[in-house]
Design an enzyme around this catalytic site. Sequence first.
Site, PDB file in Angstrom:
ATOM      1  N   LYS A   1       0.920  -1.215   0.066  1.00 23.47           N
ATOM      2  CA  LYS A   1      -0.003  -0.008  -0.096  1.00 23.47           C
ATOM      3  C   LYS A   1       0.850   1.174   0.022  1.00 23.47           C
ATOM      4  O   LYS A   1       2.100   1.318   0.392  1.00 23.47           O
ATOM      5  CB  LYS A   1      -1.153   0.183   1.422  1.00 23.47           C
ATOM      6  CG  LYS A   1      -2.307  -1.244   0.850  1.00 23.47           C
ATOM      7  CD  LYS A   1      -3.292  -1.209   1.938  1.00 23.47           C
ATOM      8  CE  LYS A   1      -4.256  -2.154   1.547  1.00 23.47           C
ATOM      9  NZ  LYS A   1      -5.204  -2.358   2.171  1.00 23.47           N
TER      10      LYS A   1
ATOM     11  N   ARG B   1      -2.965 -10.023   5.319  1.00 24.83           N
ATOM     12  CA  ARG B   1      -3.486 -10.391   3.855  1.00 24.83           C
ATOM     13  C   ARG B   1      -2.347  -9.656   3.237  1.00 24.83           C
ATOM     14  O   ARG B   1      -2.078  -8.473   3.157  1.00 24.83           O
ATOM     15  CB  ARG B   1      -4.727  -9.723   3.865  1.00 24.83           C
ATOM     16  CG  ARG B   1      -5.280  -9.664   2.419  1.00 24.83           C
ATOM     17  CD  ARG B   1      -6.558  -8.881   2.047  1.00 24.83           C
ATOM     18  NE  ARG B   1      -7.000  -9.139   0.757  1.00 24.83           N
ATOM     19  CZ  ARG B   1      -6.577  -8.312  -0.280  1.00 24.83           C
ATOM     20  NH1 ARG B   1      -5.641  -7.398   0.020  1.00 24.83           N
ATOM     21  NH2 ARG B   1      -7.314  -8.321  -1.279  1.00 24.83           N
TER      22      ARG B   1
HETATM   23  N1  PMM Z   1      -7.257  -4.113   0.885  1.00 21.69           N
HETATM   24  C1  PMM Z   1      -7.580  -4.356  -0.460  1.00 21.69           C
HETATM   25  C2  PMM Z   1      -8.503  -5.256  -0.867  1.00 21.69           C
HETATM   26  N2  PMM Z   1      -9.216  -6.349  -0.031  1.00 21.69           N
HETATM   27  N3  PMM Z   1      -9.536  -6.776   2.162  1.00 21.69           N
HETATM   28  C3  PMM Z   1      -9.306  -6.611   3.646  1.00 21.69           C
HETATM   29  N4  PMM Z   1     -10.106  -7.357   4.470  1.00 21.69           N
HETATM   30  N5  PMM Z   1      -8.334  -5.699   3.866  1.00 21.69           N
HETATM   31  C4  PMM Z   1      -7.544  -4.886   3.312  1.00 21.69           C
HETATM   32  O1  PMM Z   1      -6.989  -4.151   3.646  1.00 21.69           O
HETATM   33  C5  PMM Z   1      -7.969  -4.890   1.784  1.00 21.69           C
HETATM   34  C6  PMM Z   1      -8.929  -5.931   1.294  1.00 21.69           C
HETATM   35  C7  PMM Z   1      -6.620  -3.598  -1.331  1.00 21.69           C
HETATM   36  O2  PMM Z   1      -6.684  -3.966  -2.758  1.00 21.69           O
HETATM   37  P1  PMM Z   1      -5.370  -5.158  -3.127  1.00 21.69           P
HETATM   38  O3  PMM Z   1      -6.315  -6.233  -3.453  1.00 21.69           O
HETATM   39  O4  PMM Z   1      -4.970  -4.360  -4.359  1.00 21.69           O
HETATM   40  O5  PMM Z   1      -4.504  -5.228  -1.925  1.00 21.69           O
END
Ligand code: PMM
Length: 269
Positions: A208, A250
Amino acid sequence: MTGIWGIVNVTPDSFSDGGRYLDADRAVAHGLRLRADGATVLDVGGESTRPGAERVDPAEEQRRVLPVIEELTAAGVPVSIDTLNASTAAAAVRAGARIVNDVSGGLADPEMRAAVAASGADFAIGHWRGFSADMYANAEYRRVAREVAGELQERIGEAAAAGIAPSRLIVDPGIGFAKAGSQNWDVLRGLDEILALGPRVLIGTSRKRFLADVLSAADHGDHAVSVERRDLATAVTSALAAQAGVWAVRVHDVAATRDALAIARAWHG
Ligand code: PMM
């Protein structure tokens, strides 16, 4: 032991002329690779929920993710579905997903909570203050971690009212969602407030921008902030989050985070 959610994005590759099945095959292969690297859950998404992303029609989203979820489930891998749409959540659980990961915490789709309640799946609820376009306009806080915890508490209450038991919930403070640079660090510094809510805590810092900002300042902007540098930074934040007591992180690069978590565990003996 802190779990590792591996990110499996099933979004079309504009350089591929192989069409949907190739994209699905590639996503399955990537998921199996992340599983071999140590992922405890594979988080499958067909619509980018990243700030600024375009919305995708739920029917198209389902065409992307359902074959991938079926195959990963058949291979014995626990799957979560990363979606804002109740219809996709329900279809994904029918296809084998065990967890619904909704970065909006049930706010984006009024049908979501009922769909999750009926599905029997676990529900990961993120801290969210609106769709991408408005996200940064909503990044106003006095005490970030406390307010994020307070809003997540409201989401927990709404989930409970819809019939989703607290034991089925996972809370996520939504790093990067309606939070500007330093506010993300405020949340991480205040993780105790999120942990005190009770449910399992999930944290997603992977690649991020708030990490890239620090890396760029560290070398005075001399080098591009590559994906590799972001993955190293993610392994560090993930190890620190594990140390703080989160249930899972994650990430995109599961192997790097697996190693970082192993080193942090060795430190603690
Ligand atoms: N961040 C993204 C997508 N899904 N789900 C959860 N639970 N927490 C997060 O911080 C989160 C998420 C951002 O998109 P990416 O798939 O490109 O990292």
